[in-house]
Design an enzyme around this catalytic site. Structure first.
Site, short mmCIF file in Angstrom:
data_model
loop_
_atom_site.label_atom_id
_atom_site.label_comp_id
_atom_site.label_asym_id
_atom_site.label_seq_id
_atom_site.Cartn_x
_atom_site.Cartn_y
_atom_site.Cartn_z
N ASP A 62 50.32 44.65 74.96
CA ASP A 62 49.60 43.37 74.90
C ASP A 62 48.27 43.46 75.64
OD1 ASP A 62 51.63 42.29 73.42
OD2 ASP A 62 52.48 41.08 75.04
N GLU A 72 48.43 45.17 65.27
CA GLU A 72 47.32 45.84 65.98
C GLU A 72 46.05 45.87 65.16
OE1 GLU A 72 49.65 49.25 63.99
OE2 GLU A 72 50.02 47.22 64.75
N ASP A 78 41.80 49.01 63.36
CA ASP A 78 43.20 49.26 63.68
C ASP A 78 43.27 50.15 64.92
OD1 ASP A 78 46.12 49.17 62.42
OD2 ASP A 78 45.79 51.17 63.26
N HIS A 127 55.73 46.98 75.95
CA HIS A 127 55.01 45.93 75.21
C HIS A 127 54.03 45.16 76.10
CE1 HIS A 127 57.01 46.34 71.33
NE2 HIS A 127 58.13 46.59 72.02
N ASN A 165 53.12 51.52 72.41
CA ASN A 165 54.14 50.57 72.85
C ASN A 165 55.41 51.29 73.30
OD1 ASN A 165 53.09 47.95 72.78
ND2 ASN A 165 53.39 47.76 70.58
#
Length: 313
Positions: free
Chosen positions: A190, A217, A173, A186, A181
């Site tokens: 990404d 994630e 994780d 975002h 974010n």
């Protein structure tokens, strides 16, 4: 150079028919030939052709029985089959189609017509294979998606149960990803997911290592034929490699992007069966403790107490 021509398996007990089909198709396709039903099953399983041209009236096993066997095997069930037959009854054609065949060629056949119909079926299979591939891949990272992981885990657990082989399940994780974010947007988020995916591919690169994006994630890795020491080593290598990237993260207590990893280890004994769901939950619990104890770390535990006897064995 690798021959990328589609592969066709021709099975017929008459050499003349094999020769006619071979000569008519060899320029566009790789051709494999067999003369018995047993040949058909063996070659289809070994070679995984893109199409099978199958005679119904074979000496040992009928084409219908071969078709039934191939469709019952998960490895060969999606290979399209065209029957090649001298029989000309409605009932016979219906039976073949009900068993899973996609078409019929009647003897004597027209090679130009065979070429066209084979080409159409090969193109259809190519498109079907592409759709199936895309449905099993995470579009952002290029890793396997959750659906493909679940299928792979089931088959691997069956293998481990039968062969009593060790498995390690790594749950990864990205720490404080929501904050990342929020801080950077975002698009940058990404990009971070793609960077971590590349690290996973680099650190778990053995042929049997399987990596997937589990959701959001979270990523998951299944290591087959691995010891607890090997699982912990791969997990620590992943954690270390992400840390060394020093991707700025002002929302993290470390000031850079990091990952936490939970590792569940198992090696079933004779008569024992791995509970897939509990195995994944155990890796997730290890991940939870890694995050609760400070993040950017690895927690690895054996899963032995979670194994339950399989009453069916």
């Amino acid at each position: 150079m690798t021959d990328l021509k589609p592969k066709i398996l021709i099975v017929d007990d008459e050499r003349l028919n094999i020769r006619l089909l071979y000569e008519g198709l060899k320029d566009e396709y790789q051709i494999i030939v067999g003369s018995t039903g047993r040949d058909a099953i063996r070659l289809a399983t070994k070679e995984l052709p893109d199409l099978v041209l199958l005679d119904i009236g074979l000496d040992d096993i009928s084409g219908h029985e071969v078709c039934k066997a191939l469709k019952a095997n998960p490895t060969t069930k999606n290979i399209p089959i065209i029957f090649v037959t001298a029989q000309d009854t409605y009932e016979d054609e219906l039976k073949g189609l009900e068993l899973g065949a996609i078409d019929y060629f009647r003897k004597p056949f027209s090679i130009p017509l065979v070429r066209v119909r084979v080409r159409n079926q090969i193109e259809l299979k190519r498109k079907t294979d592409m759709l199936q591939y895309l449905s099993s891949i995470d579009g952002l990272t290029g890793l396997a998606n959750r659906r493909q992981f679940d299928e792979h885990l089931s088959s691997t657990v069956r293998y481990a149960d039968r062969q009593h082989r060790g498995l390690c399940l790594l749950m990864i994780d990205i720490d404080r990803f929501k904050q990342y974010n929020d801080l950077y947007g975002h698009v940058r988020g990404d990009d971070a997911l793609k960077v971590v995916a590349r690290v996973l591919k680099k650190c778990a690169a053995r042929p049997l290592d399987f990596i997937a994006r589990f959701g959001g994630e979270e990523f998951i890795i299944l290591l087959t034929d691995s010891s607890p020491e090997e699982g912990a080593l791969v997990a620590e290598r992943i954690r270390e490699q992400v840390e060394k990237l020093f991707i700025p993260h002002e929302g993290s207590e470390y000031g850079f992007l990091s990952v936490s990893v939970g590792v569940a280890n198992i090696k079933p004994d004779v008569g024992e069966h791995i509970d897939e769901r509990a195995f994944v939950e155990h890796a997730d619990t290890c991940l939870y403790f890694a995050k609760e104890s400070g993040r950017n770390r690895v927690i690895s535990e054996d899963f032995e107490l979670q194994i339950k006897p399989n009453s069916k064995k």
